[in-house]
Design a protein around this motif. Structure first.
Motif, PDB file in Angstrom:
ATOM      1  N   LYS A 182     -45.955   9.978 100.267  1.00 51.59           N
ATOM      2  CA  LYS A 182     -44.509  10.224 100.439  1.00 51.59           C
ATOM      3  C   LYS A 182     -43.736   8.927 100.340  1.00 51.59           C
ATOM      4  N   ASN A 222     -43.941  18.923 106.378  1.00 49.34           N
ATOM      5  CA  ASN A 222     -44.282  18.822 104.943  1.00 49.34           C
ATOM      6  C   ASN A 222     -43.789  20.009 104.120  1.00 49.34           C
ATOM      7  N   GLN A 228     -51.200  11.347 103.124  1.00 51.12           N
ATOM      8  CA  GLN A 228     -50.010  12.090 102.713  1.00 51.12           C
ATOM      9  C   GLN A 228     -48.754  11.257 102.994  1.00 51.12           C
TER      10      GLN A 228
END
Lengths: 84, 259
Positions: B16, B94, B12
């Motif tokens: 990003k 997040n 993740q």
């Protein structure tokens, strides 16, 4: 006539007017997207000048003025008051 | 046989980073204004050659009246959008789509945030769908409440973006000043997810992480607002360490006293 348009941003970047809120007499009437209009009528919007205060349709012009501050995310945007 | 899928699967964090890079330096192939001058914050929809889309909010299009009413330094909303993302990233919540600062030819400097596809604002959900979001995103909404307190968001309330039933924290320009704290709703006495408690603990126990965040924020916010933000992180961490919830009688102040 004074009114505000509320626009919805679509996936491809184009926008659609989904609701129009008009001043009729001293109160506001919102037409268009029924869900949005119902939520606005029930829950009201924030008065950004006095954040503890909630504005409702009965607040008329003040409600219309504050719509653009409540809807400014880009996904749902409200215009300034339009006079015709 | 090698599992190429697993090998090439990005974390993740890596996704990003890639998105941030595209937003910062990617080639813009399409740009459409969202009714400039008629809304509270000029916004452009932008598309990148790399396939991503974003929402650009230029400094020049920020409402002076909104800043005045919210007691926020004029011309600072775009910086606050970026600051909110950095706090979210540091705490690993997040919630905020990747957000960068960029200058676009003809429009000046501003914030660009990744566009969330198939979006629905909470405003535009009927009661049944609102209940579904509440139920499906309960833990995430608790995280959002904590996050909004940490950034002292003056603007959440129903300003919530949903994608199916997942909520995203967009529109964070009115944050970090002491004007008011306006969350979506309160979650006092609700158990906070253990991974949220752990994330705060990890951040709070790392001087390096705090220093890095402070340094990044120092380019965006005044020192007193950064101090208050870090104090709120410390305050929440200490509360959750003792209770794993935020008790009903807790006063969520801009600059909290030590507990």
């Amino acid at each position: 006539m004074q009114f505000v348009k509320i626009y919805q941003l679509k996936n491809d970047g184009h926008q659609e007017v989904i609701a129009t809120c008009k001043l009729e007499g001293s109160i506001v009437i919102c037409k268009g997207d029924e869900v949005l209009a119902a939520n606005l009528e029930r829950d009201g919007i924030t008065d950004y000048e006095y954040p503890d205060k909630t504005l409702f349709f009965k607040d008329g012009l003040k409600f219309l003025e504050q719509l653009k501050y409540n809807f400014k995310s880009g996904y749902l945007n409200a215009s300034d008051i339009i006079e015709e | 046989m090698e599992n190429f899928g697993e090998k090439n699967k990005l974390t993740q964090e890596q996704i990003k980073e890639q998105t941030e890079k595209i937003l910062e330096t990617g080639e813009i192939i399409y740009k459409e204004p969202i009714y400039i001058g008629l809304t509270a914050n000029d916004t452009f929809y932008v598309k990148f050659n790399e396939g991503k889309a974003g929402l650009f909010k230029p400094k020049s299009g920020e409402s002076e009246r909104l800043c005045r009413d919210c007691k926020i330094e004029e011309g600072s909303l775009y910086k606050r959008e970026r600051a909110a993302y950095l706090v979210d990233k540091a705490l690993n919540f997040n919630l905020v789509p990747p957000t960068v600062i960029r200058e676009i030819d003809g429009e000046g400097i501003g914030s660009i945030q990744e566009f969330i596809s198939n979006p629905k604002m909470y405003w535009d959900l009927n009661q049944d769908k609102q209940d579904k979001v509440l139920s499906a995103s309960w833990d995430r909404l608790i995280n959002l409440w904590i996050f909004d307190y940490i950034i002292f968001s003056a603007d959440r309330k129903k300003n919530l973006l949903t994608q199916n039933t997942t909520v995203h924290a967009i529109d964070n320009g009115l944050a970090f000043s002491g004007h008011t704290f306006a969350p979506f709703r309160h979650f006092f006495n609700q158990e906070v997810p253990q991974n949220t408690v752990n994330r705060l603990k990890i951040f709070f126990s790392s001087i390096d992480k705090q220093t890095i965040l402070r340094d990044l924020l120092s380019e965006l916010l005044p020192a007193d607002e950064i101090d208050a933000c870090l104090a709120r992180i410390r305050f929440v961490n200490n509360l959750l360490d003792s209770h794993q919830m935020i008790p009903e009688n807790t006063h969520l102040k801009f600059y909290p006293s030590e507990i």
